[in-house]
Design a protein around this motif. Sequence first.
Motif, PDB file in Angstrom:
ATOM      1  N   GLY A   1       0.782  -1.216   0.000  1.00  0.00           N
ATOM      2  CA  GLY A   1       0.000   0.000   0.000  1.00  0.00           C
ATOM      3  C   GLY A   1       0.819   1.273   0.000  1.00  0.00           C
ATOM      4  N   THR A   2       2.120   1.162  -0.274  1.00  0.00           N
ATOM      5  CA  THR A   2       2.985   2.334  -0.317  1.00  0.00           C
ATOM      6  C   THR A   2       3.860   2.239  -1.561  1.00  0.00           C
ATOM      7  N   PRO A   3       4.290   3.355  -2.149  1.00  0.00           N
ATOM      8  CA  PRO A   3       5.149   3.290  -3.341  1.00  0.00           C
ATOM      9  C   PRO A   3       6.373   2.411  -3.121  1.00  0.00           C
ATOM     10  N   GLY A   4       6.653   1.599  -4.146  1.00  0.00           N
ATOM     11  CA  GLY A   4       7.778   0.678  -4.077  1.00  0.00           C
ATOM     12  C   GLY A   4       7.416  -0.730  -3.686  1.00  0.00           C
ATOM     13  N   THR A   5       6.124  -1.003  -3.476  1.00  0.00           N
ATOM     14  CA  THR A   5       5.695  -2.341  -3.077  1.00  0.00           C
ATOM     15  C   THR A   5       4.904  -3.008  -4.198  1.00  0.00           C
ATOM     16  N   PRO A   6       4.975  -4.343  -4.315  1.00  0.00           N
ATOM     17  CA  PRO A   6       4.136  -5.054  -5.277  1.00  0.00           C
ATOM     18  C   PRO A   6       2.678  -5.018  -4.825  1.00  0.00           C
ATOM     19  N   VAL A   7       1.767  -4.658  -5.750  1.00  0.00           N
ATOM     20  CA  VAL A   7       0.365  -4.493  -5.365  1.00  0.00           C
ATOM     21  C   VAL A   7      -0.593  -5.379  -6.157  1.00  0.00           C
ATOM     22  N   TRP A   8      -0.132  -5.986  -7.250  1.00  0.00           N
ATOM     23  CA  TRP A   8      -1.042  -6.801  -8.064  1.00  0.00           C
ATOM     24  C   TRP A   8      -0.213  -7.701  -8.959  1.00  0.00           C
ATOM     25  N   HIS A   9      -0.833  -8.822  -9.379  1.00  0.00           N
ATOM     26  CA  HIS A   9      -0.177  -9.771 -10.273  1.00  0.00           C
ATOM     27  C   HIS A   9      -1.179 -10.212 -11.334  1.00  0.00           C
ATOM     28  N   GLU A  10      -0.727 -10.252 -12.582  1.00  0.00           N
ATOM     29  CA  GLU A  10      -1.593 -10.656 -13.690  1.00  0.00           C
ATOM     30  C   GLU A  10      -0.872 -11.695 -14.544  1.00  0.00           C
ATOM     31  N   LEU A  11      -1.536 -12.811 -14.781  1.00  0.00           N
ATOM     32  CA  LEU A  11      -0.995 -13.839 -15.665  1.00  0.00           C
ATOM     33  C   LEU A  11      -1.429 -13.553 -17.088  1.00  0.00           C
ATOM     34  N   ARG A  12      -0.475 -13.424 -17.988  1.00  0.00           N
ATOM     35  CA  ARG A  12      -0.764 -13.257 -19.404  1.00  0.00           C
ATOM     36  C   ARG A  12      -0.497 -14.580 -20.099  1.00  0.00           C
ATOM     37  N   THR A  13      -1.522 -15.087 -20.729  1.00  0.00           N
ATOM     38  CA  THR A  13      -1.480 -16.412 -21.324  1.00  0.00           C
ATOM     39  C   THR A  13      -2.289 -16.383 -22.614  1.00  0.00           C
ATOM     40  N   ALA A  14      -2.258 -17.462 -23.387  1.00  0.00           N
ATOM     41  CA  ALA A  14      -3.002 -17.463 -24.647  1.00  0.00           C
ATOM     42  C   ALA A  14      -4.505 -17.459 -24.403  1.00  0.00           C
ATOM     43  N   ARG A  15      -4.976 -18.377 -23.571  1.00  0.00           N
ATOM     44  CA  ARG A  15      -6.392 -18.463 -23.245  1.00  0.00           C
ATOM     45  C   ARG A  15      -6.526 -18.795 -21.757  1.00  0.00           C
ATOM     46  N   THR A  16      -7.524 -18.228 -21.103  1.00  0.00           N
ATOM     47  CA  THR A  16      -7.631 -18.389 -19.654  1.00  0.00           C
ATOM     48  C   THR A  16      -8.313 -19.667 -19.173  1.00  0.00           C
ATOM     49  N   PRO A  17      -9.254 -20.312 -19.919  1.00  0.00           N
ATOM     50  CA  PRO A  17     -10.021 -21.407 -19.308  1.00  0.00           C
ATOM     51  C   PRO A  17      -9.179 -22.540 -18.733  1.00  0.00           C
ATOM     52  N   ALA A  18      -8.184 -23.020 -19.490  1.00  0.00           N
ATOM     53  CA  ALA A  18      -7.400 -24.166 -19.013  1.00  0.00           C
ATOM     54  C   ALA A  18      -6.581 -23.815 -17.781  1.00  0.00           C
ATOM     55  N   VAL A  19      -5.952 -22.632 -17.788  1.00  0.00           N
ATOM     56  CA  VAL A  19      -5.104 -22.289 -16.651  1.00  0.00           C
ATOM     57  C   VAL A  19      -5.934 -21.881 -15.434  1.00  0.00           C
ATOM     58  N   SER A  20      -7.119 -21.313 -15.649  1.00  0.00           N
ATOM     59  CA  SER A  20      -7.944 -20.972 -14.488  1.00  0.00           C
ATOM     60  C   SER A  20      -8.333 -22.238 -13.734  1.00  0.00           C
ATOM     61  N   LYS A  21      -8.610 -23.314 -14.454  1.00  0.00           N
ATOM     62  CA  LYS A  21      -8.925 -24.596 -13.797  1.00  0.00           C
ATOM     63  C   LYS A  21      -7.726 -25.102 -12.999  1.00  0.00           C
ATOM     64  N   PHE A  22      -6.517 -24.880 -13.514  1.00  0.00           N
ATOM     65  CA  PHE A  22      -5.298 -25.300 -12.814  1.00  0.00           C
ATOM     66  C   PHE A  22      -5.182 -24.572 -11.473  1.00  0.00           C
ATOM     67  N   TYR A  23      -5.311 -23.257 -11.473  1.00  0.00           N
ATOM     68  CA  TYR A  23      -5.162 -22.503 -10.226  1.00  0.00           C
ATOM     69  C   TYR A  23      -6.314 -22.774  -9.266  1.00  0.00           C
ATOM     70  N   GLU A  24      -7.475 -23.085  -9.802  1.00  0.00           N
ATOM     71  CA  GLU A  24      -8.598 -23.450  -8.941  1.00  0.00           C
ATOM     72  C   GLU A  24      -8.332 -24.782  -8.243  1.00  0.00           C
ATOM     73  N   SER A  25      -7.849 -25.783  -9.002  1.00  0.00           N
ATOM     74  CA  SER A  25      -7.671 -27.111  -8.426  1.00  0.00           C
ATOM     75  C   SER A  25      -6.469 -27.176  -7.496  1.00  0.00           C
ATOM     76  N   VAL A  26      -5.406 -26.449  -7.799  1.00  0.00           N
ATOM     77  CA  VAL A  26      -4.188 -26.519  -6.978  1.00  0.00           C
ATOM     78  C   VAL A  26      -4.309 -25.674  -5.720  1.00  0.00           C
ATOM     79  N   PHE A  27      -4.871 -24.467  -5.841  1.00  0.00           N
ATOM     80  CA  PHE A  27      -4.852 -23.522  -4.719  1.00  0.00           C
ATOM     81  C   PHE A  27      -6.230 -23.220  -4.136  1.00  0.00           C
ATOM     82  N   GLY A  28      -7.287 -23.796  -4.716  1.00  0.00           N
ATOM     83  CA  GLY A  28      -8.619 -23.524  -4.200  1.00  0.00           C
ATOM     84  C   GLY A  28      -9.133 -22.134  -4.533  1.00  0.00           C
ATOM     85  N   LEU A  29      -8.573 -21.503  -5.560  1.00  0.00           N
ATOM     86  CA  LEU A  29      -9.028 -20.183  -5.984  1.00  0.00           C
ATOM     87  C   LEU A  29     -10.293 -20.318  -6.826  1.00  0.00           C
TER      88      LEU A  29
END
Length: 256
Positions: free
Chosen positions: A135-163
């Motif tokens: 919450g202050t300058p110089g800190t990481p505040v967000w992360h975005e995965l750039r990939t070809a298509r989201t459906p397959a990888v979203s299932k991966f993060y859901e199954s591995v991490f419960g997201l």
Amino acid sequence: MTEATRHTPGTPCWVSLMVHGLDATQTFYGELFGWEFRPGPRQLGPYVRALLDGKEVAGLGRLPADRQLSIAWTPYLATDDADVTAERIRCSGGTVAVGPLDAGDAGRMAIVTDPAGAVFGLWQAAAHAGTAVHGTPGTPVWHELRTARTPAVSKFYESVFGLEADPVDPAGPDRTVLRLKGRPVAALHGVGRGLPSHAGAHWMTYFEVGDVDREAGRLTELGGRVLRPPADGPRGRVAEVADPEGAVFTIVRTPR
């Protein structure tokens, strides 16, 4: 400034960058973000932790001279058991490239990839909980995965991490937000053929700054490059930039 405690499993908890010129990279980020540095675990070679007001925010390490690996910021997701999560990753179509291994008394870690090849880390905290302030300058505040298509990888993060992934609007861009118990923790962005061939699927780290336009100008003076000039977006005013070794990241001024 908000101090963080131990991170919930499945959430980003740390970022690190492996480079060839560690001293020059410390100078660049020290000037850009006001970071100071102190030594960290050396299991993967020379490594320092970046500090803001004495609080740890990120890590920098030196690559072996003979290793020509991609220079990129790597986010780490928190886990209560790196070995169990690593096995889940293998069973879900991902790859475990390094570890799990102990990083001294700091914790246990692994470097892994999702089914599309995007690299990220696992961190099982012990003495080192991860990024200690946000919450202050110089800190990481967000992360975005750039990939070809989201459906397959979203299932991966859901199954591995419960997201949980928000539904993608069929008529809109291929974007979704990953949530944990309703709280947004990261985003997925499917860019199709717009995915850079030299980078492939990859995670993008956003760092908070006080003034995006000003810091984009300072960054070029320090030897970095502006890849996408400052513009207003869903997360605030942003610019996509690269450091002198080519590591790409985003600077952002989030709405207050």
